[in-house]
Design a protein around this motif. Structure first.
Motif, PDB file in Angstrom:
ATOM      1  N   LEU A  31       0.837  -1.205   0.000  1.00  6.89           N
ATOM      2  CA  LEU A  31       0.000   0.000   0.000  1.00  6.89           C
ATOM      3  C   LEU A  31       0.873   1.257   0.000  1.00  6.89           C
ATOM      4  N   GLN A  35       0.765   4.174  -2.802  1.00  5.04           N
ATOM      5  CA  GLN A  35       0.568   5.564  -2.429  1.00  5.04           C
ATOM      6  C   GLN A  35       1.657   6.447  -3.025  1.00  5.04           C
ATOM      7  N   SER A  38       0.689   7.376  -6.457  1.00  6.83           N
ATOM      8  CA  SER A  38      -0.645   7.942  -6.690  1.00  6.83           C
ATOM      9  C   SER A  38      -0.612   9.466  -6.682  1.00  6.83           C
ATOM     10  N   SER A  44      -5.696   8.648   1.722  1.00  4.37           N
ATOM     11  CA  SER A  44      -5.349   7.321   2.200  1.00  4.37           C
ATOM     12  C   SER A  44      -5.540   7.220   3.710  1.00  4.37           C
ATOM     13  N   ALA A  46      -5.039   4.247   4.767  1.00  6.77           N
ATOM     14  CA  ALA A  46      -4.540   2.873   4.755  1.00  6.77           C
ATOM     15  C   ALA A  46      -3.248   2.692   5.540  1.00  6.77           C
TER      16      ALA A  46
END
Ligand code: PMP
Ligand code: PLP
Length: 434
Positions: A31, A35, A38, A44, A46
């Motif tokens: 993750l 990220q 992105s 996020s 997350a």
């Protein structure tokens, strides 16, 4: 691993230890990497990343010797203080891939996704990369080929794995391919005295300015060793921290540049050219193998310091390849002058009591003391009294208890005057011991 791209006949799973094969991606690390790629509009919830607003550091500005600065504004500083991807920050990895292409692009494999075979990751110094590569490939009882004497850090990483280290005879031009051929021929189907142990899967070598011997391997020998790797199907670990410290140009072609099959794993280091304390190195090799190293990083250090990577990356992007290579020219010039100073002091003081070969790269002179069976006691007891320190050669042997008549002298740190005085003291020390 099954989905990993394969090339020709290379089956990488056969080379992996059970521990390495069992490594699985960390879901949270994945993750973090997602990220990283992105857009900033992504919200996020997350990651388990801490809030950098609570960190005490604000911004930074690092002055170069040339007058420029590497600046970290508040936003950059927040990134520098945060977790990042395990393979390295994208802009540093991509800069290095461009450099690797220029210096070593192999004939059939490269970094492009379609042919997607070669990969690269950042490590906390090349020592971390080497240690993880060994742990990925070496099982207890395996035979590992290397040209001893070799770097003590390599022995420290390899020996606890319980492997059997097979010494390949070498001289000042590195490993002797004919000797390697004789060793490997023992495993030929027709071999009369076939060993019980499996055929070696891995060969390790320091191709330029070897630590401790100063030896550099010729292209012809690399080609012959590579052909043997194809014939006997083993991987080559090319540990090349002194690549950028080659005194002659053009620099020697590397094992990586000869790699048509995807059997070379190369470690590079910034320790001798940018900083040893920042701890930046790189692993370059077949993607299925580099991916395994990254899984190990995920489970251990998570990643090399983001701050360090950003600092180095900003400098490299500001320099460009030309600026980087220009800096290297200056470093080479320095070490070459130091080498020459050490060689002339050796001629002056050690001619009658020692033998050596002029190194073509690196930081070390490997000196054989005449009439001295083992240098351990001489250095550890008598040398300090005379206020001169060298490394007794035995520490670089596979079996450290074997007597060794060599010492390693580094020409990296002392002034030519100090080197001269040190060799004067060493000469007196040898003469007293005889
Ligand atoms: N242990 C636990 C329980 C954690 O939550 C974390 C970080 N999420 C770590 C260890 C790793 O911390 P560090 O960033 O210091 O490696
Ligand atoms: N490999 C060799 C042959 C070395 O001589 C050294 C450092 O002395 C290393 C690896 C480790 O380098 P790094 O500082 O990149 O971990």
């Amino acid at each position: 691993l099954e989905q990993a791209p394969q090339l020709g006949n290379m089956n990488y799973s056969r080379f992996l230890t059970a521990v390495s094969a069992a490594r699985k991606p960390s879901p949270i690390r994945l993750l973090t990497e997602l990220q990283q790629l992105s857009p900033p509009t992504l919200i996020s919830l997350a990651g388990g990343a801490p809030n950098p607003n609570t960190f005490p550091f604000h911004s930074a500005s690092i002055k170069m010797k040339t007058g420029e600065t590497v600046a970290f504004d508040e936003t950059m500083m927040k990134r520098a203080l945060q977790y990042s991807g395990s393979a390295g920050i994208p802009e540093l990895v991509s800069w290095m891939k461009e450099l690797q292409k220029r210096l070593h692009e192999p004939p059939t494999i490269n970094f492009t996704p379609e042919r997607g075979q070669l990969e690269m990751c950042v490590t906390t110094g090349s020592q971390e990369g080497l240690c993880k590569v060994f742990e990925m490939l070496v099982n207890p009882g395996d035979n590992v080929l290397l040209d001893a004497p070799t770097y003590s850090g390599t022995l420290a990483a390899l020996q606890p794995l319980g492997c059997n280290i097979v010494n390949v005879p070498s001289d000042q031009h590195g490993m002797l391919p004919d000797a390697l051929k004789d060793i490997l021929a023992q495993w030929d189907p027709a071999g009369a005295h076939k060993p019980d142990s499996p055929r070696p899967k891995v060969l390790y070598t320091i191709p330029n300015g070897g630590n401790p011997t100063g030896a550099s391997m010729t292209l012809e020998r690399k080609q012959k060793v590579y052909e043997l790797a194809r014939k006997y199907d083993f991987l080559i670990i090319e540990d090349d921290p002194y690549y950028f410290l080659q005194f002659q140009k053009p620099w020697a072609p590397t094992f990586l540049s000869l790699d048509v099959d995807g059997r070379v794993i190369r470690t590079d280091s910034f320790s001798k050219i940018l900083s040893s304390g920042l701890r930046i190195g790189f692993v370059t090799g077949p993607k299925p193998l580099v991916d395994r190293v990254v899984l190990h990083i995920q489970a251990s250090t998570m990643h090399t310091s983001t701050f360090t990577q950003l600092m180095v990356s900003q400098l490299l992007h500001a320099w460009g390849q030309e600026g980087f290579l220009k800096h290297i020219d200056g470093v080479v010039e320095f070490y070459k002058a130091q080498r020459n100073a050490m060689l002339s002091s050796a001629d002056k003081w050690l001619k009658d009591v020692a033998d050596w070969h002029a190194p073509a790269a690196g930081m070390f002179l490997w000196i054989k003391l005449k009439g001295i069976k083992d240098t351990q006691q001489l250095i550890m007891e008598k040398a300090l009294e005379k206020e001169v320190l060298l490394v007794p050669g035995g520490v670089f042997n596979i079996h450290s208890s074997e007597p060794c008549p060599y010492v390693r002298a580094a020409f990296s740190l002392s002034s030519p005057q100090q080197i001269d005085e040190a060799f004067k003291r060493l000469s007196a020390l040898i003469k007293e011991a005889l």
